[in-house]
Design a protein around this motif. Structure first.
Motif, PDB file in Angstrom:
ATOM      1  N   SER A 218      40.542  52.265  42.388  1.00 25.78           N
ATOM      2  CA  SER A 218      40.964  51.249  41.427  1.00 25.78           C
ATOM      3  C   SER A 218      39.718  50.716  40.731  1.00 25.78           C
ATOM      4  O   SER A 218      38.826  50.154  41.380  1.00 25.78           O
ATOM      5  CB  SER A 218      41.705  50.108  42.128  1.00 25.78           C
ATOM      6  OG  SER A 218      41.824  48.984  41.264  1.00 25.78           O
ATOM      7  N   THR A 221      39.380  46.864  41.158  1.00 26.97           N
ATOM      8  CA  THR A 221      38.961  46.485  42.509  1.00 26.97           C
ATOM      9  C   THR A 221      37.487  46.796  42.722  1.00 26.97           C
ATOM     10  O   THR A 221      36.737  45.996  43.289  1.00 26.97           O
ATOM     11  CB  THR A 221      39.813  47.216  43.556  1.00 26.97           C
ATOM     12  OG1 THR A 221      41.193  46.867  43.367  1.00 26.97           O
ATOM     13  CG2 THR A 221      39.388  46.855  44.961  1.00 26.97           C
ATOM     14  N   THR A 224      35.245  44.209  40.772  1.00 27.07           N
ATOM     15  CA  THR A 224      35.195  42.911  41.447  1.00 27.07           C
ATOM     16  C   THR A 224      34.256  42.969  42.644  1.00 27.07           C
ATOM     17  O   THR A 224      33.435  42.067  42.867  1.00 27.07           O
ATOM     18  CB  THR A 224      36.594  42.478  41.898  1.00 27.07           C
ATOM     19  OG1 THR A 224      37.449  42.364  40.755  1.00 27.07           O
ATOM     20  CG2 THR A 224      36.549  41.146  42.629  1.00 27.07           C
ATOM     21  N   SER A 225      34.363  44.040  43.429  1.00 30.71           N
ATOM     22  CA  SER A 225      33.489  44.209  44.590  1.00 30.71           C
ATOM     23  C   SER A 225      32.033  44.373  44.165  1.00 30.71           C
ATOM     24  O   SER A 225      31.118  43.831  44.799  1.00 30.71           O
ATOM     25  CB  SER A 225      33.936  45.427  45.404  1.00 30.71           C
ATOM     26  OG  SER A 225      33.048  45.691  46.467  1.00 30.71           O
TER      27      SER A 225
END
Length: 329
Positions: A218, A221, A224-225
């Motif tokens: 993703s 995802t 963001t990480s």
């Protein structure tokens, strides 16, 4: 039963192809039992949904089945036009395609949503780069778009900040991200997934190698990480500072948001003159010194000693420079 939810399920199957019942439930925010019940209702309504059993199976529509774009609200039509703002589309080499798609969408909409969408398009404009900086030159961005969509590896010459500065890499692009006017490529190498600033690519050539992007990857995802990890690696220390009332007001315009947030969370009054004391995150002594000097006499470093000393030494150099006889204009 929600008719809107059934329509959303139908459009998900139409746009994504085969999906598991659990995947549909997650997308729609319902229980697995509700997802199974809605699938059965679609079938009862004559929608050709069938199940493919086994590993990798799921639910999908019969090949060739399409539903028309109907039932769009004014708000939904308005939101669609934010997805095609011209700046990023031009960067990606898709300006003409986005313009054509917007015209076709307008033509397909009923009168009310069409007028609302046209009003929205006329009153919003995106200019992504921040103030006081020129837009970055990204000549290889359209090539990376092609590589992402066709899943082809790219051989690049990349300039990075540490030595050796120019390195060659074979990248397998997973996606592109626009952050504050700067384009980033998320790509896999032989042993990891990494982020590359597109403007730092000095040369790029599409290779003949094809790759499969992991189905469970993703982009949102990952990004963001990546940001969380970047912030944790960037700020490795802290400093205690005192701020005057004027310095407190000027703070958001002179330091990064995370520093301003730290002051909000930790500030305590010191004395009756309106000064406050707070603890802020720091990247390094030199970086923090340059950042805090923007506030001039409205900030005082209390700790650590090395940062306080760096501030004093810099102030001394400035005092000597401006205190000596200058060159006549």
């Amino acid at each position: 039963m929600s008719a809107g939810r059934l329509l959303s399920m139908l459009l998900l199957l139409q746009s994504r192809g085969r999906m598991s019942a659990s995947g549909l439930a997650d997308e729609l925010g319902v229980s697995l039992r509700t997802a199974y019940r809605d699938l059965a209702r679609l079938q009862d309504a004559g929608v050709p949904v069938y199940a493919e059993p086994g590993p990798g199976g799921g639910y999908q529509l019969v090949d060739g089945y399409r539903t028309r774009l109907t039932g769009m609200s004014e708000g939904e039509a308005r939101a669609l036009f934010f997805a095609g703002l011209p700046g990023p589309a031009a960067d990606l080499g898709l300006a003409a395609e986005v313009t054509a798609a917007r015209l076709k969408l307008l033509a397909a909409l009923p009168t009310g949503p069409r007028e609302e969408a046209a009003r929205t398009a006329a009153v919003f404009h995106l200019d992504a780069p921040g103030w006081y900086r020129e837009p970055e030159q990204t000549p290889y961005l359209p090539l990376f778009v092609d590589a992402v969509l066709t899943q082809r590896a790219v051989d690049v010459l990349y300039r990075r900040w540490r030595a050796p500065q120019e390195v060659r890499r074979r990248l397998r692009p997973y996606g592109l991200v626009l952050k504050s006017g700067t384009w980033y490529l998320v790509a896999a190498t032989e042993n990891r997934i990494a982020t590359y600033r597109v403007a730092q690519v000095l040369d790029a050539v599409l290779s003949d190698e094809r790759f499969d992007r992991p189905r469970d990857f993703s982009l949102g995802t990952y990004w963001t990480s990546y940001l969380d990890d970047f912030q944790s690696r960037r700020h490795t220390g802290t400093a205690t500072i005192r701020l005057s009332p004027r310095g407190r007001r000027r703070l958001p315009d002179n330091v990064p948001p995370e520093v301003a947030r730290a002051v909000d969370a930790t500030e305590t009054p010191v004395g009756e003159d309106g000064w406050v004391q707070a603890v802020i995150p720091t990247e390094s002594t030199g970086h923090a010194c340059g950042e805090l000097l923007r506030l001039g006499i409205d900030v005082e470093v209390v700790a650590p000693p090395e940062l306080r000393q760096a501030m004093a030494e810099t102030a001394g150099i400035l005092a000597r420079a401006y205190g000596s006889a200058g060159t006549a204009p």
